[in-house]
Design a protein around this motif. Sequence first.
Motif, PDB file in Angstrom:
ATOM      1  N   GLN A 502      19.402  42.542 -54.942  1.00 51.00           N
ATOM      2  CA  GLN A 502      18.442  41.472 -55.225  1.00 51.00           C
ATOM      3  C   GLN A 502      18.389  41.181 -56.723  1.00 51.00           C
ATOM      4  O   GLN A 502      18.371  40.026 -57.155  1.00 51.00           O
ATOM      5  CB  GLN A 502      17.041  41.872 -54.725  1.00 51.00           C
ATOM      6  N   ARG A 503      18.334  42.253 -57.518  1.00 53.92           N
ATOM      7  CA  ARG A 503      18.234  42.068 -58.972  1.00 53.92           C
ATOM      8  C   ARG A 503      19.524  41.501 -59.550  1.00 53.92           C
ATOM      9  O   ARG A 503      19.484  40.642 -60.436  1.00 53.92           O
ATOM     10  CB  ARG A 503      17.858  43.400 -59.626  1.00 53.92           C
ATOM     11  N   LEU A 504      20.645  41.965 -59.056  1.00 51.67           N
ATOM     12  CA  LEU A 504      21.924  41.411 -59.499  1.00 51.67           C
ATOM     13  C   LEU A 504      21.987  39.919 -59.182  1.00 51.67           C
ATOM     14  O   LEU A 504      22.460  39.110 -59.996  1.00 51.67           O
ATOM     15  CB  LEU A 504      23.078  42.149 -58.816  1.00 51.67           C
ATOM     16  N   GLY A 505      21.481  39.559 -58.009  1.00 45.45           N
ATOM     17  CA  GLY A 505      21.530  38.159 -57.593  1.00 45.45           C
ATOM     18  C   GLY A 505      20.788  37.215 -58.507  1.00 45.45           C
ATOM     19  O   GLY A 505      21.082  36.017 -58.562  1.00 45.45           O
ATOM     20  N   ARG A 506      19.804  37.742 -59.261  1.00 46.96           N
ATOM     21  CA  ARG A 506      19.055  36.896 -60.193  1.00 46.96           C
ATOM     22  C   ARG A 506      19.927  36.384 -61.339  1.00 46.96           C
ATOM     23  O   ARG A 506      19.533  35.473 -62.064  1.00 46.96           O
ATOM     24  CB  ARG A 506      17.879  37.677 -60.788  1.00 46.96           C
ATOM     25  N   LEU A 507      21.108  36.952 -61.496  1.00 47.16           N
ATOM     26  CA  LEU A 507      21.969  36.602 -62.632  1.00 47.16           C
ATOM     27  C   LEU A 507      23.190  35.785 -62.227  1.00 47.16           C
ATOM     28  O   LEU A 507      24.002  35.435 -63.084  1.00 47.16           O
ATOM     29  CB  LEU A 507      22.458  37.885 -63.324  1.00 47.16           C
ATOM     30  N   LEU A 508      23.332  35.503 -60.927  1.00 52.17           N
ATOM     31  CA  LEU A 508      24.637  35.064 -60.437  1.00 52.17           C
ATOM     32  C   LEU A 508      24.839  33.564 -60.314  1.00 52.17           C
ATOM     33  O   LEU A 508      25.909  33.137 -59.889  1.00 52.17           O
ATOM     34  CB  LEU A 508      24.922  35.727 -59.078  1.00 52.17           C
ATOM     35  N   ARG A 509      23.843  32.754 -60.628  1.00 51.12           N
ATOM     36  CA  ARG A 509      24.106  31.320 -60.578  1.00 51.12           C
ATOM     37  C   ARG A 509      25.185  30.985 -61.609  1.00 51.12           C
ATOM     38  O   ARG A 509      25.184  31.528 -62.720  1.00 51.12           O
ATOM     39  CB  ARG A 509      22.825  30.536 -60.848  1.00 51.12           C
ATOM     40  N   PRO A 510      26.133  30.121 -61.251  1.00 47.77           N
ATOM     41  CA  PRO A 510      27.271  29.835 -62.148  1.00 47.77           C
ATOM     42  C   PRO A 510      26.818  29.457 -63.559  1.00 47.77           C
ATOM     43  O   PRO A 510      25.839  28.732 -63.748  1.00 47.77           O
ATOM     44  CB  PRO A 510      27.970  28.665 -61.452  1.00 47.77           C
ATOM     45  N   LYS A 511      27.546  29.960 -64.540  1.00 46.53           N
ATOM     46  CA  LYS A 511      27.208  29.729 -65.952  1.00 46.53           C
ATOM     47  C   LYS A 511      28.156  28.696 -66.563  1.00 46.53           C
ATOM     48  O   LYS A 511      29.310  28.569 -66.133  1.00 46.53           O
ATOM     49  CB  LYS A 511      27.317  31.050 -66.732  1.00 46.53           C
ATOM     50  N   PRO A 512      27.713  27.987 -67.578  1.00 54.12           N
ATOM     51  CA  PRO A 512      28.585  27.023 -68.267  1.00 54.12           C
ATOM     52  C   PRO A 512      29.828  27.711 -68.810  1.00 54.12           C
ATOM     53  O   PRO A 512      29.740  28.786 -69.412  1.00 54.12           O
ATOM     54  CB  PRO A 512      27.696  26.498 -69.404  1.00 54.12           C
ATOM     55  N   GLY A 513      30.965  27.096 -68.587  1.00 56.06           N
ATOM     56  CA  GLY A 513      32.211  27.650 -69.103  1.00 56.06           C
ATOM     57  C   GLY A 513      32.647  28.935 -68.423  1.00 56.06           C
ATOM     58  O   GLY A 513      33.493  29.661 -68.954  1.00 56.06           O
ATOM     59  N   GLY A 514      32.070  29.245 -67.248  1.00 51.97           N
ATOM     60  CA  GLY A 514      32.468  30.450 -66.516  1.00 51.97           C
ATOM     61  C   GLY A 514      32.026  31.733 -67.180  1.00 51.97           C
ATOM     62  O   GLY A 514      32.651  32.790 -67.014  1.00 51.97           O
TER      63      GLY A 514
END
Length: 550
Positions: A502-514
């Motif tokens: 759950q906590r890892l998932g909080r960071l996983l939305r795609p980021k600019p430039g990969g």
Amino acid sequence: MIVLKTRKWISDEAFREILRIAEYQGGGGGERRFILNPEKAVRNGYSYRDVVELIKEYQLELEGSLDELEAAFQPYTPVLEWDSLTGYVKLYIPWPVFNKARAFLSELGARRAASSDTGIVYRIPPYKLHTAYSKLSELGLEVRDPGRLLEDKLLPLKPELVNVSLRSYQQEALEKWRSNNYQGIVALPTGSGKTLIGVSAVVLTGRRSLIITYTREQMFQWRDVIVKSTNIPQSMIGLMYSDEKRLAPITIITYQSGFRVISEISPLFDLLIVDEVHHLPAEKFKHIAVHSIAKYRLGLSATPYREDGKHEELFPLLGGIVYHKTPAELAATGFLARYRVVTVKVGLKKDELEQYNSLRKLYFKLANGRDFKKVLEDALRGDQRAREALRIHSQMKMLLAKSESKLEKAVEIARSELEKGGKIIVFTQYVEQAEELSKRLGAYLLTGEVPALERKRILEEFKTASKGILVVTTVGDEGLDIPDANVGVMVSGTGSRRQFIQRLGRLLRPKPGGEEARLYEIVLEKTPEEYQSRRRKTSTLDFDEAFNQE
């Protein structure tokens, strides 16, 4: 008396079949007459509708009306009824057909409720309603349903998705669910769009829907996604919680409220969607799925796995896991951010280590060779030494979780990442620890004690900030739509793989430039935390592999 007659020639085969539902009265003047015997017909597997079809096939004349014919079968027809007081389906079975039906009753978990001179009443778990109907139909028994429990419960309009298109894996998940007879659990990481899959299930079925959420905030999120991504107006969506209680064709309700009212509202819905479905096996919440008559069922979770093994109880209630993707799989295809988990080991301070060793020695003395499970069992039975051992064990865990070494390292990592322009979420289990970290870092603070309006303000500010630090307790593990972050720092937690994911998932939305997301996990070396970290990662990997083999 209902008479069937014909003036036409009928074959021997047709004559024998008619005798399966009636008694031959004789003939004269070119006419043959039969007296309907409903009990005989039912005994031979003919329902009212079968008899109507037979009359049509052999072009028989009916003395009387079809209503009279149907009425003749009613004393031999099982009847379904909803009991709102108990939240169960009542099935009345006439004695003449009881022997045909009794074989499958135990399979359904049916319990005898009452009996009379004409028949017997069984109480059936509502989630087995459609199975019961199928079994009765296979036996050739017509079923009366005066309460229209089996009737399709369609939405007032034909729903459609608008302004949105499903990703390939979302389409795959929906298709797997559809091909599994519209039942099953979809397990996808946080940030992968599980809510949109649920909304698409509403659109696909077009059925009146009951959506169960774990928190009040999730209720509003679901409503907003439905309004934003479909042609369903907000007036067709009702929320049921402490401040609002409005039933609508699509009703969104929390677990707590759902437990209280499911016996009253169950007959209104055809589709049951359970968000954060890993909570469902709790005895209180399981009540919702058991007492729902919904034929269509969808469970959603980042990980339905439970440490206590009760996830297996989800399968008969919702249909098993039909689709699963790991964070790594979705990151590899670009749907989620690439990520790296960094384990940072620290040691206890000298005074903390002395206190920990002292507590540890006392615990083992009280446990007297018993493992923790046995200590827990004995404590529940009233063993005073076992109870004291549990108290000491709790102190040990608290000491490790709140170690000054962990706080110092968390502050160091967060400040370093902030200097790089990062948006950081610091995860902790305890309010006092969260408050201390927020104070040292000058960070936003989000706990269960923060009022709803203040939470909303904090989340909005963190969302619009170019960089910053947000410290959260378990209130952030699920239920809140926490804005994008690229760094996570785990200071303390339960040690469960579900919380980790759950906590890892909080960071996983795609980021600019990969850009790569990083999750720092701070553990105390040479303590149970180090073992828990290894076990959690290994078991999470095993869990992923198990599903990938399906």
